[in-house]
Design a protein around this motif. Structure first.
Motif, PDB file in Angstrom:
ATOM      1  N   TRP A  10       0.837  -1.197   0.000  1.00 58.93           N
ATOM      2  CA  TRP A  10       0.000   0.000   0.000  1.00 58.93           C
ATOM      3  C   TRP A  10       0.875   1.251   0.000  1.00 58.93           C
ATOM      4  CZ3 TRP A  10      -0.072   3.983   3.488  1.00 58.93           C
ATOM      5  CH2 TRP A  10      -1.045   4.966   3.253  1.00 58.93           C
ATOM      6  N   ALA A  11       1.929   1.260   0.824  1.00 63.53           N
ATOM      7  CA  ALA A  11       2.815   2.423   0.919  1.00 63.53           C
ATOM      8  C   ALA A  11       3.469   2.719  -0.426  1.00 63.53           C
ATOM      9  CB  ALA A  11       3.877   2.189   1.994  1.00 63.53           C
ATOM     10  N   ASN A  12       3.693   1.692  -1.229  1.00 61.62           N
ATOM     11  CA  ASN A  12       4.287   1.901  -2.555  1.00 61.62           C
ATOM     12  C   ASN A  12       3.345   2.618  -3.508  1.00 61.62           C
ATOM     13  OD1 ASN A  12       6.963   1.052  -2.463  1.00 61.62           O
ATOM     14  ND2 ASN A  12       6.400  -1.102  -2.656  1.00 61.62           N
ATOM     15  N   THR A  13       2.057   2.678  -3.181  1.00 57.92           N
ATOM     16  CA  THR A  13       1.105   3.366  -4.058  1.00 57.92           C
ATOM     17  C   THR A  13       1.023   4.855  -3.764  1.00 57.92           C
ATOM     18  OG1 THR A  13      -0.798   2.976  -2.589  1.00 57.92           O
ATOM     19  CG2 THR A  13      -0.290   1.261  -4.234  1.00 57.92           C
ATOM     20  N   GLU A  16       4.241   9.630  -0.686  1.00 56.25           N
ATOM     21  CA  GLU A  16       4.593  10.263   0.573  1.00 56.25           C
ATOM     22  C   GLU A  16       5.486   9.336   1.387  1.00 56.25           C
ATOM     23  OE1 GLU A  16       1.078  11.362   2.691  1.00 56.25           O
ATOM     24  OE2 GLU A  16       0.029  11.931   0.863  1.00 56.25           O
ATOM     25  N   GLU A  17       6.137   9.943   2.389  1.00 56.39           N
ATOM     26  CA  GLU A  17       6.888   9.117   3.329  1.00 56.39           C
ATOM     27  C   GLU A  17       5.897   8.409   4.233  1.00 56.39           C
ATOM     28  OE1 GLU A  17      10.249  10.455   5.391  1.00 56.39           O
ATOM     29  OE2 GLU A  17      11.151  11.427   3.649  1.00 56.39           O
ATOM     30  N   VAL A  18       6.134   7.117   4.453  1.00 52.69           N
ATOM     31  CA  VAL A  18       5.216   6.312   5.245  1.00 52.69           C
ATOM     32  C   VAL A  18       6.009   5.578   6.318  1.00 52.69           C
ATOM     33  CG1 VAL A  18       3.590   4.372   5.191  1.00 52.69           C
ATOM     34  CG2 VAL A  18       3.647   5.998   3.289  1.00 52.69           C
ATOM     35  N   ALA A  47       9.547  -5.193  -2.461  1.00 51.85           N
ATOM     36  CA  ALA A  47       8.710  -3.993  -2.437  1.00 51.85           C
ATOM     37  C   ALA A  47       9.388  -2.876  -1.640  1.00 51.85           C
ATOM     38  CB  ALA A  47       7.340  -4.314  -1.849  1.00 51.85           C
ATOM     39  N   LEU A  48      10.069  -3.251  -0.563  1.00 53.98           N
ATOM     40  CA  LEU A  48      10.795  -2.252   0.236  1.00 53.98           C
ATOM     41  C   LEU A  48      11.963  -1.662  -0.549  1.00 53.98           C
ATOM     42  CD1 LEU A  48      10.997  -3.767   3.820  1.00 53.98           C
ATOM     43  CD2 LEU A  48       9.987  -1.573   3.179  1.00 53.98           C
ATOM     44  N   ARG A  53      11.137   5.697   0.699  1.00 48.72           N
ATOM     45  CA  ARG A  53      10.329   6.556   1.575  1.00 48.72           C
ATOM     46  C   ARG A  53       9.568   5.762   2.635  1.00 48.72           C
ATOM     47  NH1 ARG A  53       9.257   8.117  -3.515  1.00 48.72           N
ATOM     48  NH2 ARG A  53       7.147   7.291  -3.410  1.00 48.72           N
ATOM     49  N   ILE A  54       9.729   4.455   2.642  1.00 43.30           N
ATOM     50  CA  ILE A  54       9.041   3.625   3.630  1.00 43.30           C
ATOM     51  C   ILE A  54       9.974   3.374   4.810  1.00 43.30           C
ATOM     52  CG2 ILE A  54       7.946   1.400   4.085  1.00 43.30           C
ATOM     53  CD1 ILE A  54       7.289   1.223   1.105  1.00 43.30           C
ATOM     54  N   ARG A  55       9.482   3.647   5.997  1.00 38.48           N
ATOM     55  CA  ARG A  55      10.243   3.414   7.223  1.00 38.48           C
ATOM     56  C   ARG A  55       9.524   2.363   8.048  1.00 38.48           C
ATOM     57  NH1 ARG A  55      13.526   5.773   4.773  1.00 38.48           N
ATOM     58  NH2 ARG A  55      14.284   7.871   5.051  1.00 38.48           N
TER      59      ARG A  55
END
Length: 138
Positions: A10-13, A16-18, A47-48, A53-55
């Motif tokens: 979901w964060a990849n869609t 923004e930073e998530v 995916a990561l 931008r995913i933390r």
């Protein structure tokens, strides 16, 4: 891990930073590992890698943290609802199941067979273990 993978996807869609928080230390460690056999973990890792931008972060469980308590409640509901989830079985599980089915089939054929009845009268249960019969028994 399935929930973490879904959150990462979901964060990849988003653009923004998530920040994704989990109370599962083992899942977070698995995502850091280089030696992973699980397809779910490998897919989450890929995916990561595609999104800097995913933390990911760890939160201690059962401390009354509102978001974590809601996530736990939703996870419990998901196990009782009849929502289909596709989880591949590990190869070791499938191998064990095939081995058990093979033994059941072999035992049925041995029990109902027409040949080898003199040996069947001595040992009616099949086994893949070596039998140590004495010379007299042979």
């Amino acid at each position: 891990m399935l929930a973490l993978k879904a959150a990462i996807e979901w964060a990849n869609t988003t653009n923004e930073e998530v920040s994704i928080w989990s109370d599962s230390v083992s899942s977070l460690q698995a995502l850091k590992s280089f030696y992973v056999k699980s397809k779910i973990i490998q897919e989450a890792q890929m995916a990561l890698l595609g999104n800097a931008r995913i933390r990911l972060g760890w939160v201690k469980a059962h401390l009354g943290i509102k978001g974590n308590e809601i996530a736990d409640t939703l996870a419990k509901e998901a196990t009782t609802d009849e929502i289909p989830a596709s989880l591949p079985f590990p190869k070791s599980y499938l191998k064990n199941q095939l081995l058990q089915l093979s033994f059941l089939r072999w035992q049925a054929e041995w029990k109902n067979g027409e040949t080898g009845r003199s040996v069947y009268s001595i040992t009616s249960k099949i086994s893949n273990k070596q039998l140590h019969w004495s010379r007299e028994c042979i």
